[in-house]
Design a protein around this motif. Structure first.
Motif, mmCIF file in Angstrom:
data_model
loop_
_atom_site.group_PDB
_atom_site.id
_atom_site.type_symbol
_atom_site.label_atom_id
_atom_site.label_comp_id
_atom_site.label_asym_id
_atom_site.label_seq_id
_atom_site.Cartn_x
_atom_site.Cartn_y
_atom_site.Cartn_z
ATOM 1 N N MET A 130 -4.507 -8.370 2.401
ATOM 2 C CA MET A 130 -4.726 -7.475 2.707
ATOM 3 C C MET A 130 -6.205 -7.118 3.004
ATOM 4 O O MET A 130 -6.729 -5.952 3.321
ATOM 5 C CB MET A 130 -5.384 -7.198 0.844
ATOM 6 C CG MET A 130 -4.272 -6.842 0.191
ATOM 7 S SD MET A 130 -5.091 -6.328 -2.057
ATOM 8 C CE MET A 130 -5.440 -5.509 -1.791
ATOM 9 N N TRP A 150 -5.488 -5.437 6.504
ATOM 10 C CA TRP A 150 -5.386 -4.069 6.117
ATOM 11 C C TRP A 150 -6.792 -3.444 5.991
ATOM 12 O O TRP A 150 -7.042 -2.470 6.353
ATOM 13 C CB TRP A 150 -4.663 -3.703 5.203
ATOM 14 C CG TRP A 150 -2.989 -4.041 5.378
ATOM 15 C CD1 TRP A 150 -2.019 -5.129 4.751
ATOM 16 C CD2 TRP A 150 -2.195 -2.902 6.838
ATOM 17 N NE1 TRP A 150 -1.338 -4.893 5.696
ATOM 18 C CE2 TRP A 150 -0.957 -3.729 6.584
ATOM 19 C CE3 TRP A 150 -2.276 -2.009 7.725
ATOM 20 C CZ2 TRP A 150 0.113 -3.509 7.431
ATOM 21 C CZ3 TRP A 150 -1.329 -1.072 8.048
ATOM 22 C CH2 TRP A 150 -0.377 -1.890 7.740
ATOM 23 N N ILE A 151 -7.701 -3.799 5.481
ATOM 24 C CA ILE A 151 -9.064 -3.266 4.717
ATOM 25 C C ILE A 151 -9.423 -2.991 6.163
ATOM 26 O O ILE A 151 -10.968 -2.359 7.297
ATOM 27 C CB ILE A 151 -9.870 -4.298 4.175
ATOM 28 C CG1 ILE A 151 -9.377 -4.409 3.165
ATOM 29 C CG2 ILE A 151 -11.525 -3.677 3.936
ATOM 30 C CD1 ILE A 151 -9.896 -5.365 2.430
ATOM 31 N N MET A 199 -14.193 -4.510 -2.185
ATOM 32 C CA MET A 199 -12.611 -4.496 -1.950
ATOM 33 C C MET A 199 -12.152 -5.647 -1.561
ATOM 34 O O MET A 199 -11.298 -6.024 -1.832
ATOM 35 C CB MET A 199 -12.960 -3.194 -0.091
ATOM 36 C CG MET A 199 -13.188 -2.005 -0.454
ATOM 37 S SD MET A 199 -12.882 -0.806 1.335
ATOM 38 C CE MET A 199 -11.157 -0.775 1.431
ATOM 39 N N HIS A 200 -13.004 -6.552 -0.799
ATOM 40 C CA HIS A 200 -12.503 -7.380 -0.712
ATOM 41 C C HIS A 200 -11.882 -8.313 -2.087
ATOM 42 O O HIS A 200 -12.064 -9.528 -2.412
ATOM 43 C CB HIS A 200 -13.324 -8.360 0.010
ATOM 44 C CG HIS A 200 -13.145 -8.289 1.878
ATOM 45 N ND1 HIS A 200 -14.460 -9.219 2.399
ATOM 46 C CD2 HIS A 200 -12.564 -7.238 2.267
ATOM 47 C CE1 HIS A 200 -13.949 -8.913 3.624
ATOM 48 N NE2 HIS A 200 -12.943 -8.017 3.636
ATOM 49 N N ALA A 208 -9.262 -7.389 -3.885
ATOM 50 C CA ALA A 208 -8.698 -8.436 -2.760
ATOM 51 C C ALA A 208 -8.269 -9.358 -2.804
ATOM 52 O O ALA A 208 -6.859 -10.133 -3.296
ATOM 53 C CB ALA A 208 -8.630 -7.766 -0.948
ATOM 54 N N VAL A 213 -3.964 -1.820 -0.157
ATOM 55 C CA VAL A 213 -5.594 -1.207 0.572
ATOM 56 C C VAL A 213 -5.896 0.050 0.754
ATOM 57 O O VAL A 213 -7.335 0.740 0.682
ATOM 58 C CB VAL A 213 -5.506 -1.906 1.860
ATOM 59 C CG1 VAL A 213 -6.735 -1.115 2.859
ATOM 60 C CG2 VAL A 213 -5.862 -3.864 1.944
ATOM 61 N N THR A 239 -7.464 1.593 -2.816
ATOM 62 C CA THR A 239 -8.339 0.929 -2.998
ATOM 63 C C THR A 239 -9.612 1.594 -2.238
ATOM 64 O O THR A 239 -10.475 1.667 -1.974
ATOM 65 C CB THR A 239 -8.804 -0.758 -2.290
ATOM 66 O OG1 THR A 239 -7.165 -1.816 -3.529
ATOM 67 C CG2 THR A 239 -9.797 -1.554 -2.670
ATOM 68 N N SER A 240 -9.029 1.940 -1.268
ATOM 69 C CA SER A 240 -9.832 2.726 -0.185
ATOM 70 C C SER A 240 -9.716 4.472 -0.517
ATOM 71 O O SER A 240 -11.187 4.868 -0.661
ATOM 72 C CB SER A 240 -9.249 3.089 1.143
ATOM 73 O OG SER A 240 -9.146 1.820 1.887
ATOM 74 N N THR A 247 -4.152 4.910 7.258
ATOM 75 C CA THR A 247 -3.502 4.140 6.196
ATOM 76 C C THR A 247 -2.227 5.069 6.858
ATOM 77 O O THR A 247 -0.863 3.523 6.698
ATOM 78 C CB THR A 247 -3.246 4.705 4.603
ATOM 79 O OG1 THR A 247 -2.637 5.617 4.313
ATOM 80 C CG2 THR A 247 -4.721 3.965 3.842
#
Length: 355
Positions: free
Chosen positions: A198, A201-202, A228-229, A232, A251, A254-255, A316
């Protein structure tokens, strides 16, 4: 001398059209890709990078499920995995490696546990800790942190594994134990070591979103990346990556929530089909507290919602409908992350009061 601030340019003229349901979305994406080719190439964030990472992720998840022509990987028990997570989290807190090392080490343990276990049952904490230590050692070497002193790295990881084992009433972990498990990993071909995470991808989604939005919302992801971390990390702790909850889609969701927190995407855009408006708003009130706090001093209102939505889809490679399917899981993880943070704060306050 301070670096010059890059000029603020308007997003590519066609990015808004990419959100249109009329079709041709991929043609628009291809046109944007060509327009931003140099910038995306420099950031290692071209569509080719997306496709390579997506292909690697799909192959890894097929291996996990046993759909890659082999048997499904045997998994360790929940208690054994929790012990591994506890140990690897402690190694990560030492601050001698990047956050990515924790993800690689956990993926290695999850993907190789059965392969390196030998024929006997893996029930002893000593073997679990030796396996976890070997996974961390391999991941740190591949990342480059142990290249200058592999013997020192072995001593450090063995020391911490041994301390944890003895604290639990078990035998000490020896360097030979870790070496033996590391050799087993190497013989197994280091399965899942470089499985996309993840965190990767972030970084990729952030770079692509910033490029297509001409960095007009750069502060949004910069401010919310720590949150976000945390989500993840909690996702990895909850369970290994799977075809049901692939890292890329997690991700993307989350984004999307980060964009909602910034006011660049409407809450309705991510509303799950089975949730009422009231229940959805209640969930967002809990989930978005931390990202909204981090965005307090950021002024991200520089993109129209349709442009932000199209930029998210472009970044994405997933449609908003696809992203929406994974929002409920991310919401639950984010709520869990917030509760864990509150518990940690309470424990720290109690520890200070006890002194």
């Amino acid at each position: 001398m301070a670096a010059a601030t890059p000029p603020v340019r308007s997003p590519p003229a066609d990015v808004d059209d990419a959100a249109s349901p009329k079709g041709g979305r991929h043609d628009v994406w291809a046109a944007i890709e060509e327009q931003l080719e140099d910038e995306l190439h420099e950031a290692h964030a071209t569509m080719e990078h997306v496709e390579l990472l997506a292909t690697a992720e799909a192959a890894a998840l097929r291996r996990r499920s046993g759909r890659a022509g082999g048997r499904q990987l045997a998994s360790c028990g929940p208690g054994q995995r929790r012990l591994c997570l506890h140990f690897l989290s402690g190694m990560a807190r030492l601050g001698q490696s990047s956050p990515q090392c924790f993800f690689w080490a956990m993926n290695t343990f999850d993907g190789s546990f059965a392969a390196i276990a030998g024929e006997g049952p893996l029930e002893e904490n000593r073997r679990v800790l030796a396996s976890a230590a070997a996974a961390w050692l391999v991941a740190s070497k591949c990342e480059g942190h142990a290249a200058r002193g592999p013997a020192t790295a072995l001593q450090i990881v063995t020391l911490h594994a041994s301390q944890l084992s003895e604290a639990m009433g078990g035998p000490p972990i020896l360097a030979d134990d870790v070496r033996r498990e590391e050799l087993g990993l190497l013989k197994a071909g280091l399965p899942n070591l470089y499985e996309p995470t993840m965190l990767q991808w972030i970084d990729l989604v952030r770079a692509r979103f910033d490029a297509v939005s001409r960095r007009r919302a750069v502060g949004v992801f910069k401010a919310t990346v720590p949150w976000m971390h945390a989500v993840a990390a909690l996702a990895l702790q909850a369970s290994p990556p799977s075809e049901q909850f692939p890292p890329r889609a997690m991700v993307a969701a989350t984004s999307g929530l980060a964009l909602v927190a910034a006011g660049l995407l409407s809450a309705d855009a991510l509303l799950p089909a089975y949730m009422t408006d009231a229940r959805w708003q209640d969930a967002l009130d809990q989930v978005l507290q931390e990202p909204e706090e981090r965005l307090r001093h950021v002024d991200p209102r520089c993109l129209e919602p349709t442009v932000a939505r199209a930029a998210l889809e472009y970044a994405t490679g997933l449609t908003i409908e696809e992203v929406r399917n994974y929002v409920p899981c991310v919401v639950m993880l984010a709520i869990g992350a917030r509760k864990m943070q509150q518990q940690q704060q309470q424990q720290e306050e109690q520890h200070k009061a006890a002194k």
